[in-house]
Design a protein around this motif. Structure first.
Motif, PDB file in Angstrom:
ATOM      1  N   ARG A   5     -27.573  18.706  -0.216  1.00  0.00           N
ATOM      2  CA  ARG A   5     -26.346  18.694  -0.881  1.00  0.00           C
ATOM      3  C   ARG A   5     -24.878  19.430  -0.782  1.00  0.00           C
ATOM      4  O   ARG A   5     -25.230  20.755  -0.130  1.00  0.00           O
ATOM      5  CB  ARG A   5     -26.864  18.352  -2.468  1.00  0.00           C
ATOM      6  CG  ARG A   5     -27.808  17.360  -2.818  1.00  0.00           C
ATOM      7  CD  ARG A   5     -27.405  15.811  -2.613  1.00  0.00           C
ATOM      8  NE  ARG A   5     -28.275  15.353  -3.061  1.00  0.00           N
ATOM      9  CZ  ARG A   5     -29.166  14.256  -2.468  1.00  0.00           C
ATOM     10  NH1 ARG A   5     -28.573  14.994  -0.897  1.00  0.00           N
ATOM     11  NH2 ARG A   5     -29.411  13.629  -2.762  1.00  0.00           N
ATOM     12  N   ALA A  44     -28.081  19.832   5.556  1.00  0.00           N
ATOM     13  CA  ALA A  44     -28.017  18.098   5.086  1.00  0.00           C
ATOM     14  C   ALA A  44     -28.527  17.919   3.823  1.00  0.00           C
ATOM     15  O   ALA A  44     -29.602  17.286   3.412  1.00  0.00           O
ATOM     16  CB  ALA A  44     -28.950  17.868   6.815  1.00  0.00           C
ATOM     17  N   ASP A  60     -24.278  17.684   6.899  1.00  0.00           N
ATOM     18  CA  ASP A  60     -24.012  16.220   6.568  1.00  0.00           C
ATOM     19  C   ASP A  60     -23.806  15.652   5.147  1.00  0.00           C
ATOM     20  O   ASP A  60     -23.712  14.251   4.704  1.00  0.00           O
ATOM     21  CB  ASP A  60     -25.579  15.332   6.226  1.00  0.00           C
ATOM     22  CG  ASP A  60     -26.163  14.339   6.256  1.00  0.00           C
ATOM     23  OD1 ASP A  60     -25.554  13.606   7.505  1.00  0.00           O
ATOM     24  OD2 ASP A  60     -27.463  14.009   6.624  1.00  0.00           O
ATOM     25  N   GLY A  95     -30.721  10.673   6.085  1.00  0.00           N
ATOM     26  CA  GLY A  95     -32.590  10.326   5.862  1.00  0.00           C
ATOM     27  C   GLY A  95     -31.904   8.083   6.262  1.00  0.00           C
ATOM     28  O   GLY A  95     -33.033   7.371   6.083  1.00  0.00           O
ATOM     29  N   GLY A 127     -40.199  22.915   1.373  1.00  0.00           N
ATOM     30  CA  GLY A 127     -40.573  21.425   1.100  1.00  0.00           C
ATOM     31  C   GLY A 127     -40.858  20.204   1.095  1.00  0.00           C
ATOM     32  O   GLY A 127     -41.500  21.243   2.915  1.00  0.00           O
ATOM     33  N   HIS A 128     -41.477  18.756   1.124  1.00  0.00           N
ATOM     34  CA  HIS A 128     -40.851  18.132   2.544  1.00  0.00           C
ATOM     35  C   HIS A 128     -40.723  18.452   3.833  1.00  0.00           C
ATOM     36  O   HIS A 128     -41.765  17.826   4.636  1.00  0.00           O
ATOM     37  CB  HIS A 128     -40.774  16.750   1.657  1.00  0.00           C
ATOM     38  CG  HIS A 128     -41.808  16.689   0.525  1.00  0.00           C
ATOM     39  ND1 HIS A 128     -42.102  16.464  -0.978  1.00  0.00           N
ATOM     40  CD2 HIS A 128     -43.521  16.952   0.763  1.00  0.00           C
ATOM     41  CE1 HIS A 128     -42.564  16.052  -1.677  1.00  0.00           C
ATOM     42  NE2 HIS A 128     -43.573  16.047  -1.223  1.00  0.00           N
ATOM     43  N   ILE A 129     -39.468  18.233   3.452  1.00  0.00           N
ATOM     44  CA  ILE A 129     -38.520  18.425   5.009  1.00  0.00           C
ATOM     45  C   ILE A 129     -38.972  19.768   5.054  1.00  0.00           C
ATOM     46  O   ILE A 129     -38.501  19.509   6.369  1.00  0.00           O
ATOM     47  CB  ILE A 129     -36.847  18.261   4.216  1.00  0.00           C
ATOM     48  CG1 ILE A 129     -36.892  16.918   3.790  1.00  0.00           C
ATOM     49  CG2 ILE A 129     -35.979  18.048   5.797  1.00  0.00           C
ATOM     50  CD1 ILE A 129     -36.118  16.608   3.557  1.00  0.00           C
ATOM     51  N   ASP A 163     -38.239  30.411  -0.109  1.00  0.00           N
ATOM     52  CA  ASP A 163     -38.729  29.551  -0.867  1.00  0.00           C
ATOM     53  C   ASP A 163     -38.570  30.336  -2.093  1.00  0.00           C
ATOM     54  O   ASP A 163     -39.056  31.357  -2.345  1.00  0.00           O
ATOM     55  CB  ASP A 163     -39.405  28.687  -0.956  1.00  0.00           C
ATOM     56  CG  ASP A 163     -39.659  27.273  -1.771  1.00  0.00           C
ATOM     57  OD1 ASP A 163     -39.284  26.277  -0.871  1.00  0.00           O
ATOM     58  OD2 ASP A 163     -39.293  27.528  -2.722  1.00  0.00           O
TER      59      ASP A 163
END
Ligand SMILES: NC(=O)C1=CN([C@@H]2O[C@H](COP(=O)(O)OP(=O)(O)OC[C@H]3O[C@@H](n4cnc5c(N)ncnc54)[C@H](O)[C@@H]3O)[C@@H](O)[C@H]2O)C=CC1
Ligand SMILES: O=C(O)C(=O)COP(=O)(O)O
Length: 463
Positions: A282, A280, A306, A344, A202-204, A223
């Motif tokens: 969840r 990083a 993280d 973030g 996705g975005h990251i 994905d």
């Protein structure tokens, strides 16, 4: 302020119908954004309530940019640096109309049930898994987030961590801090020419893909969606294909029932010996006891975490076995980077998130726009202007059942409806209509009539 859940028009106070030309719902000019640009210069400030009555609770050290935007509206803003234990959260949430949180605060149905005045939740982060989105929607409470303001920060962190793990930098640095010189090349690598496996493109994941290729890595990704590859990255069909091929594996999926324990004992068995794992996303995505075993056996040569299933409420709190039963085992491992959910946490990301989410909250509270909401249909009407002094904006959030629009139009149909828009999402629908030539008595009547409909979830009248 009424003690009902809505921010209602103060029906007894006709003077509030007059809008102040000096008041403004625009955000401060220093925070220019697409939102500001869409508001006409002669936009009419809607005054559904005395703005100083709006109570906002901001938890988890929301950035100053967001705090300022909300304070400059005249809202009462209470700001806390950490999250709150559930009992204290329930006490506080009873009173507020707007709440701003980050990834830690759990807004469960149990908590939201007590939030009698709440109209909107701002997640000053990407993830919204900490909020019961469906329950919120069923109560007519809108939820907003910032979908990509911190993506780059996470991607850069992961690039740094790959180099750190490949060179065992965490261990070397700790040794030096303890006064020990330990110059090693055994088991230390360049990342150039290695394969990075990204889970969740996705975005990251996509941002990371571009950066990793620039470092000379080959990129594969897995994905659930079929997503266009960037650069020369390649999508693989199954997670197992990625596990078998990648030297570095990094997780960027949301917290969902399907992603819980997605990397566990079986997945570690499928990885190459000496591979590295980064999480990083969840804390529930990786089975940590299984990671501990895989690191002890040498299957995994290093890891960076993280995020954790249970995270402390705020800075200075302990990360120990009371929080997660395996805490001490984890901390004892070599070449393991542990960070306190800082993916973030950069100045750039936090400032951008502060502006984006605070503006969405203001726009929702003052104008009723749900543009960007993650749990309600997106409905927006152009702003009323100063040339339309006797207009009211009616917002009716209702159960998505047959016959509602007929009933609503029976109520508003006697008036001059300038514009109207409605949309639904699942069981909930959102209707917004601008009505002209209304006085205080009409507003009261409209409000009361809509409130009495059985389909009602929440009614607001802005004027
Ligand atoms: N550590 C930190 O500080 C931060 C952590 N995050 C976490 O990272 C997550 C990802 O962020 P974005 O890239 O912005 O999210 P995104 O929504 O843009 O991308 C997530 C991708 O995961 C895919 N996906 C969903 N379920 C999947 C499954 N079962 N298997 C494979 N792929 C699956 C989706 O199709 C999507 O392409 C967030 O949901 C958030 O939990 C986000 C920002 C900061
Ligand atoms: O944006 C996210 O989803 C994150 O995980 C970052 O959360 P935070 O704002 O640091 O609590």
């Amino acid at each position: 302020m009424s003690n009902a859940r809505d921010i209602r028009p103060r029906q007894d106070d006709a003077s509030l119908l007059a809008t102040s030309p000096s008041a403004s719902f625009n955000s401060p000019s220093s925070h220019s954004s697409a939102f500001n640009r869409t508001v006409p210069v002669n936009a009419k400030p809607l005054k559904p309530f005395a703005t100083e009555d709006i109570k906002v609770l901001l938890l988890e050290n929301v950035n100053q940019t967001g705090r300022e935007i909300l304070s400059q509206q005249g809202y009462q803003v209470e700001f806390l640096k950490s999250s709150l234990p559930e009992d204290q959260l329930i006490e506080k949430i009873r009173d507020v109309h707007v709440i701003g949180i980050r990834s830690k605060t759990k807004l469960t149905a149990r908590v939201l049930k007590e939030a009698k005045n709440l109209i909107v939740i701002g997640c000053f982060c990407i993830g919204t898994n900490q909020v019961d989105l469906q329950y919120a929607a069923d109560q007519g409470i809108a939820v907003f987030n910032s979908p990509f303001s911190n993506s780059r920060s996470v991607a850069e962190l992961v690039i740094g961590e790959m180099v750190m793990l490949a060179r065992q930098l965490g261990d070397r640095s700790s040794e030096m801090h303890a006064g020990t010189w330990n110059k090693v090349s055994n088991g230390c690598w360049e990342i150039r020419g290695k394969t990075l496996g990204i889970i969740g493109y996705g975005h990251i994941g996509a941002q990371l893909s571009v950066l990793a290729e620039a470092m000379g890595m080959s990129v594969i990704y897995y994905d659930v969606l079929n997503i266009m590859s960037l650069g020369t990255a390649r999508q693989v069909e199954a997670l197992d294909d990625l596990l078998a091929e990648a030297d570095f594996i990094t997780c960027h999926v949301p917290e969902l029932p399907e992603t819980k324990g997605m990397i566990g004992q079986k997945q570690f068995e499928k990885m190459k010996k000496g591979s590295y794992l980064i999480n990083a996303s969840r804390g529930t995505v990786v089975d940590i006891p299984a990671l501990i075993d895989a690191m002890r056996s040498g299957k995994v040569a290093g890891a960076a975490l993280d995020v954790y299933p249970n995270e402390p409420a705020g800075n200075g709190d302990y990360f120990n076995n009371d929080l997660n039963s395996w805490g001490a085992d984890l901390r004892s491992l070599k070449n393991l980077i542990l960070t306190p959910h800082i993916g973030g946490s950069t100045e750039e990301a936090q400032k951008a998130i502060g502006v984006e989410v605070a503006q969405a909250l203001v726009r929702y509270a003052n104008e009723g726009s749900t543009l960007g909401a993650v749990n309600l249909p997106e409905v927006v009407l152009r702003s009323l202007t100063m040339d339309e002094p006797d207009h009211a904006r009616v917002i009716y959030i209702h159960k998505n059942i047959p016959g509602v629009l007929r009933k609503v139009n029976e109520i508003i149909g006697d008036h001059n409806v300038d514009k109207q828009m409605t949309d639904s999402r699942g069981d909930v629908a959102y209707l917004m209509a601008d009505i002209s030539n209304v006085d205080a008595a009409t507003i009261k009547e409209l409000y009361t009539s809509l409130e009495s409909l059985p389909s009602r979830i929440m009614t607001r009248v802005l004027y």
